[in-house]
Design a protein around this motif. Structure first.
Motif, short mmCIF file in Angstrom:
data_model
loop_
_atom_site.label_atom_id
_atom_site.label_comp_id
_atom_site.label_asym_id
_atom_site.label_seq_id
_atom_site.Cartn_x
_atom_site.Cartn_y
_atom_site.Cartn_z
N ILE A 1 30.70 2.40 0.15
CA ILE A 1 30.92 0.97 -0.11
C ILE A 1 30.05 0.09 0.78
N LYS A 2 29.69 0.58 1.93
CA LYS A 2 29.04 -0.24 2.96
C LYS A 2 27.71 -0.81 2.46
N HIS A 3 27.52 -2.08 2.70
CA HIS A 3 26.25 -2.74 2.43
C HIS A 3 25.94 -3.65 3.61
N HIS A 4 24.77 -3.48 4.21
CA HIS A 4 24.45 -4.23 5.43
C HIS A 4 23.78 -5.55 5.13
N ALA A 5 24.22 -6.57 5.86
CA ALA A 5 23.56 -7.88 5.85
C ALA A 5 23.23 -8.22 7.30
N TYR B 1 22.86 -10.85 8.93
CA TYR B 1 23.61 -11.94 9.57
C TYR B 1 25.08 -11.60 9.80
N LEU B 2 25.54 -10.49 9.22
CA LEU B 2 26.97 -10.20 9.26
C LEU B 2 27.28 -8.82 9.84
N ASN B 3 26.73 -7.79 9.23
CA ASN B 3 27.00 -6.42 9.67
C ASN B 3 25.70 -5.61 9.66
N PRO B 4 24.81 -5.90 10.60
CA PRO B 4 23.50 -5.26 10.62
C PRO B 4 23.59 -3.74 10.76
N ALA B 5 22.59 -3.07 10.22
CA ALA B 5 22.59 -1.60 10.18
C ALA B 5 22.59 -0.99 11.58
N GLU B 6 21.97 -1.66 12.53
CA GLU B 6 21.83 -1.07 13.86
C GLU B 6 23.10 -1.19 14.72
N PRO C 1 34.07 -2.52 15.40
CA PRO C 1 34.41 -2.24 14.00
C PRO C 1 34.30 -3.49 13.12
N ALA C 2 34.01 -3.26 11.84
CA ALA C 2 33.90 -4.36 10.89
C ALA C 2 34.56 -3.95 9.58
N GLN C 3 35.65 -4.60 9.25
CA GLN C 3 36.38 -4.25 8.03
C GLN C 3 35.59 -4.59 6.77
#
Length: 508
Positions: free
Chosen positions: A350-354, A356-361, A368-370
């Motif tokens: 499900i994970k998709h990185h943005a 500005y919000l939940n960067p891949a690194e 944690p990020a829900q």
């Protein structure tokens, strides 16, 4: 009006080159303690008035009559003060709101809510945290994760389980079917639907559900591009629970036609009958055919709270994923639901990185990020706080007592209906839903549907008793959804007598 800590801080405002408190008195007054207290106090007064003075579940007003009152509302012209606002809202909404907390509301799966959760609602709205990422809701993130862990433990999942709060059971069911579809295609074909869309063979994917399962299964199949044609309805037994032999035959039949079984959805608490599919047997067949098993326990999740009736959902721990609706059987305000998986790595898809919000690194073990587990909600309310308040103040055992009370009341209600010659009980319930019809001896069976439709309509517009209805094999039935631990045997008998009383008007 003197400003307080609720408004933008004076110090921060004075440091701004562009803004001056004195230039915006109306804006800053909205953040004052006085404004806050007045609004909350008046809201509390109106709530208490609704709870204390409401004597019947519904006012009985018709849509036409209520609609006339809205014709005089001009949304472009604000009201003068809170007094006018609350008076208007009382007239248009509160006075005609359905009172789920009254024992004579016995229609749909709307629960009365516990007080600790109401207190939490105030904090949720006022602080307005968003459950996207740790930096937007630090304690909220960890509270939600802990509650997911607790729920997974109640289900019987191990330490590898995980999940996320959702807006409701339909969304949770969508997540179950999405994971089933996407993991199947990855494993079987090495194909990523997330990146490349449905494969050519997707039109042959099949999902098996009981013929009495929730309608969200069909809608979700459509949303996922499989179409409603992908949903295979499996025959049920005399209690309207999925038959294992019928499931086995349905899977074999689809295989024989060249179709591809990917999932089975078992229901723990059907919406019409409150019964539980044979979860252990379904799990065995799911394993035999290597397909995903999802359990829709939106209603039956309350069985997790009671040791006395917990056995009714034995086998739920064998599922790949589970839907939980706290805003049903955990007596929480809407909305409060969850999607739980047995193996947390299943959620990675499900994970998709943005950036500005939940960067891949970012290290999501450390921070944690829900948002990484949610499919349709970025900004998301901190609904988990309601359950936190409830469990920490009341505890599992007390909620379990409530669940046991409604099950016991339903069992006694079934006895009353079954022993009264004027009624016809369709079947028993594992939990607390009874489907029946008023069928006095002086009425021909051909008139039963019209008679019960008449009774339901009369009850609704009288507002004294709200019952639900359904159709079974084309026949119209009344339905008691017993979902209030305060509903007594006396209440049940009174409601049955009112059905008879209003039914008498059918013959006049």
């Amino acid at each position: 009006m003197e400003n307080s800590t609720l408004r933008i801080s004076q110090q921060a405002a004075n440091q701004s080159d562009d803004r001056d408190v004195n230039l915006y008195p109306d804006i800053f007054s909205q953040y004052s303690a006085d404004a806050y207290n007045k609004a909350i106090d008046q809201a509390k007064t109106l709530v208490l008035q609704f709870l204390r003075k409401q004597t019947k579940p519904f006012s009985g007003i018709t849509p036409a009559a209520l609609g006339q009152q809205f014709q005089h509302v001009d949304l472009n012209v604000p009201l003068a003060n809170y007094d006018s606002l609350f008076a208007e809202v009382d007239r248009l909404y509160v006075s005609h709101a359905t009172a789920f907390h009254l024992p004579h509301y016995i229609a749909h799966l709307n629960c009365p809510v516990v007080i600790p959760a109401l207190a939490a609602e105030l904090l949720i709205s006022a602080i307005n945290s968003s459950q996207d990422t740790y930096d937007q809701s630090a304690g909220g993130t960890l509270m939600e994760r802990r509650l997911i862990e607790w729920t997974a433990n109640q289900i019987g999942f191990g330490k590898e389980a995980d999940g996320v709060f959702t807006a409701g059971g339909s969304q949770s069911n969508l997540m179950g079917l999405l994971l089933a579809r996407d993991h199947f295609t990855l494993k079987r074909y090495g194909h990523s639907i997330k990146l490349d869309g449905n494969p050519m063979v997707a039109h042959r994917f099949r999902v098996f559900v009981s013929e009495k399962a929730h309608f969200s299964n069909q809608k979700n199949a459509w949303l996922l591009g499989l179409g409603e044609q992908a949903v295979v309805e499996v025959a049920t037994d005399t209690r309207f629970r999925m038959r294992l032999d019928a499931l086995d035959k349905a899977i074999q039949a689809e295989l024989a036609m060249g179709n591809i079984p990917i999932a089975v959805v078992a229901t723990a608490g059907t919406t019409d009958f409150g019964n539980v599919d044979p979860l252990e047997g379904i799990a065995q067949l799911a394993q035999q055919y290597s397909i995903w098993m999802h359990v829709d326990a939106a209603y039956g999740c309350g069985l997790l709270l009671t040791d006395q009736y917990r056995h009714l959902i034995n086998g739920i721990e064998l599922a790949h994923s589970v839907t939980i609706d706290y805003h049903k059987s955990f007596f929480q305000p809407i909305s409060s639901s969850a999607f739980i998986v047995r193996e947390k790595e299943r959620l990675q898809i499900i994970k998709h990185h943005a950036d500005y919000l939940n960067p891949a690194e970012q290290d999501y073990e450390e921070y944690p990020a829900q948002i990484n587990k949610s499919i349709t909600q970025s900004t998301r309310r901190f609904d988990a706080l309601k359950l936190w308040f409830t469990l920490r103040l009341m505890g599992r055992a007390k909620l379990g007592e409530y669940m046991e009370a409604i099950i016991d009341t339903a069992q006694r209600a079934a006895q009353y209906i079954g022993s009264d010659s004027d009624f016809e009980l369709l079947c028993e319930s594992d939990i607390s839903i009874l489907v029946f019809r008023y069928a006095p001896a002086q009425v021909q069976e051909a008139q039963y549907c019209a008679l019960n439709q008449y009774v339901k309509k009369k009850l609704f517009h009288a507002g004294e008793v709200l019952v639900a209805s359904t159709k079974v094999q084309g026949k119209f039935y009344l339905k008691f959804t017993i979902f209030n631990p305060l509903t007594t045997n006396s209440d049940i008998r009174d409601m049955l007598n009112k059905i008879k009383s209003y039914g008498a008007g059918f013959f006049q």
